[in-house]
Write a protein that holds these residues in place. Structure first.
Motif, short mmCIF file in Angstrom:
data_model
loop_
_atom_site.label_atom_id
_atom_site.label_comp_id
_atom_site.label_asym_id
_atom_site.label_seq_id
_atom_site.Cartn_x
_atom_site.Cartn_y
_atom_site.Cartn_z
N GLY A 162 22.69 -45.61 37.16
CA GLY A 162 23.83 -46.29 36.56
C GLY A 162 23.51 -47.14 35.34
N ILE A 163 22.31 -47.00 34.79
CA ILE A 163 21.95 -47.75 33.57
C ILE A 163 22.80 -47.24 32.41
N ILE A 164 23.07 -45.93 32.43
CA ILE A 164 23.98 -45.34 31.43
C ILE A 164 25.05 -44.55 32.19
N GLN A 165 26.15 -44.25 31.51
CA GLN A 165 27.24 -43.51 32.16
C GLN A 165 27.61 -42.23 31.42
N GLY A 166 26.80 -41.88 30.41
CA GLY A 166 27.12 -40.65 29.70
C GLY A 166 25.98 -40.20 28.80
N GLN A 167 26.05 -38.94 28.41
CA GLN A 167 25.09 -38.37 27.45
C GLN A 167 25.74 -37.13 26.88
N GLU A 168 25.13 -36.56 25.82
CA GLU A 168 25.66 -35.33 25.23
C GLU A 168 24.56 -34.31 25.06
N ASN A 169 24.91 -33.04 25.22
CA ASN A 169 23.97 -31.94 25.04
C ASN A 169 24.73 -30.62 25.09
N PRO A 170 24.08 -29.51 24.67
CA PRO A 170 24.73 -28.20 24.80
C PRO A 170 24.84 -27.79 26.27
N ALA A 171 25.77 -26.89 26.55
CA ALA A 171 26.05 -26.49 27.94
C ALA A 171 24.82 -25.93 28.66
N PHE A 172 24.01 -25.11 27.95
CA PHE A 172 22.85 -24.51 28.64
C PHE A 172 21.92 -25.60 29.17
N PHE A 173 21.81 -26.71 28.40
CA PHE A 173 20.88 -27.78 28.74
C PHE A 173 21.46 -28.65 29.86
N ILE A 174 22.79 -28.85 29.83
CA ILE A 174 23.47 -29.59 30.89
C ILE A 174 23.26 -28.87 32.22
#
Ligand code: 6CS
Length: 316
Positions: free
Chosen positions: A177-189
């Motif tokens: 819970g230190i962060i609540q989000g991130q971004e990346n391409p679908a394959f990596f998610i």
């Protein structure tokens, strides 16, 4: 002899697939051997970059998301909505761009690097613990970004609290819970199981993940013309291969995520919902011109011209 090549992803992820193809081509066409070092074997992205600059590694794949801290101009890839969503136009842009093929190499050379290619890894999506349909939803969200000042600026403009972290810390930071989000391409998610620690995927269409492959410049300059050609041909073959490899990859990755976690919500924002995100592009672009180094303006202008040419070129 053996050439060492490190990248920021696992062997079966996009950078790994590219590296494997490069290895196959070099080994088929020369007496050189390539030893591959996937993510985690030699440290974080910043570590493998240092190793490539110092000559411990001959080749490295590092994304502008990290290189932007070293080469300020490389932050241009984080102006939101600059790259096209259309895959053909995007690929045509990477193939033909003067900014990438002519303006960036001298900037990398100043850092002891021979820029060999840049290629796209897929549409970037946000994964978050709460639903995001507007910048307001990002308010109070500590959002992990790569360690790139303009990416920080971009998520600030989106309304979030950007938190730059190396990749290795992201899963744990979401879990605790230190962060609540991130971004990346679908394959990596999918491959890194980001869906286990987030519940929403949001497609705002704001970017495509760009990466870059480089050689240590002293090493590259010392190669015979024949070996330079072997390297460049292998890079070109790997580029074509990785473009084909990604055909349909986003959709199959999203399907796999839904199979693994049926409660995951995937939302593609409408044009109306995207409008306030798109409206930030102008201020992020202005920030780029401030912090993007001496050649920021030239790079940005050239990229826009290249993008326009690519859009025209890929139509027919
Ligand atoms: O988010 C990151 O840090 C990582 N994402 C990808 C798609 N590749 C490597 C990078 O380290």
């Amino acid at each position: 002899d053996t050439w060492r090549y490190a990248f920021e992803e696992a062997m079966e992820e996009v950078q790994g697939k590219f590296a494997q193809k490069f290895k196959e081509e070099v080994e088929a066409n020369s007496d050189h051997e390539i030893q591959l070092f996937p993510f985690g074997t030699l440290g974080e992205s910043a570590d493998i970059m240092e190793q490539a600059q110092s000559g411990i590694l001959q080749f490295v794949d590092q994304s502008p998301g990290f290189t932007g801290a070293l080469i300020p101009e490389a932050q241009v890839f984080f102006v939101p909505y600059l790259l096209p969503e259309d895959q053909d136009t995007l690929v045509e842009f990477f193939r033909t761009s003067k900014a990438i093929n002519e303006l960036f190499p001298p900037l990398y050379a100043e850092q002891g690097l021979e820029l060999l290619t840049m290629f796209p890894e897929g549409e970037v999506m946000m994964t978050t613990t709460n639903e995001v349909t507007s910048p307001e939803d990002l308010n109070e969200v500590k959002f992990r970004v790569m360690t790139n000042p303009l990416l920080v600026g971009s998520y600030q403009a989106f309304g979030a609290t950007p938190t730059p972290l190396p990749w290795g810390e992201v899963y744990g930071a979401l879990q605790t819970g230190i962060i609540q989000g991130q971004e990346n391409p679908a394959f990596f998610i999918e491959s890194t199981k980001m869906y286990e620690v987030t519940d929403y995927i949001t497609r705002a269409g704001h970017n495509n993940f760009t990466t870059a492959v480089m050689a240590n410049k002293e090493f590259f300059d010392g190669l015979s013309d024949e070996d330079k050609e072997v390297v460049q041909n292998a890079i070109d073959a790997a580029f074509d291969y990785i473009v084909d490899y990604q055909d349909g990859l986003t959709e199959t990755s999203l399907e796999k995520i839904m199979e693994a976690k049926p409660s995951m919500t995937i939302t593609t924002l409408t044009e109306e919902q995207r409008a306030p995100f798109k409206a930030t592009a102008e201020e992020v672009e202005a920030e780029y011109l401030e912090i993007g180094g001496d050649q920021a303006q030239e790079i940005l202008d050239q990229m826009k011209a290249d993008l326009e040419a690519a859009a025209g070129g890929s139509e027919g």
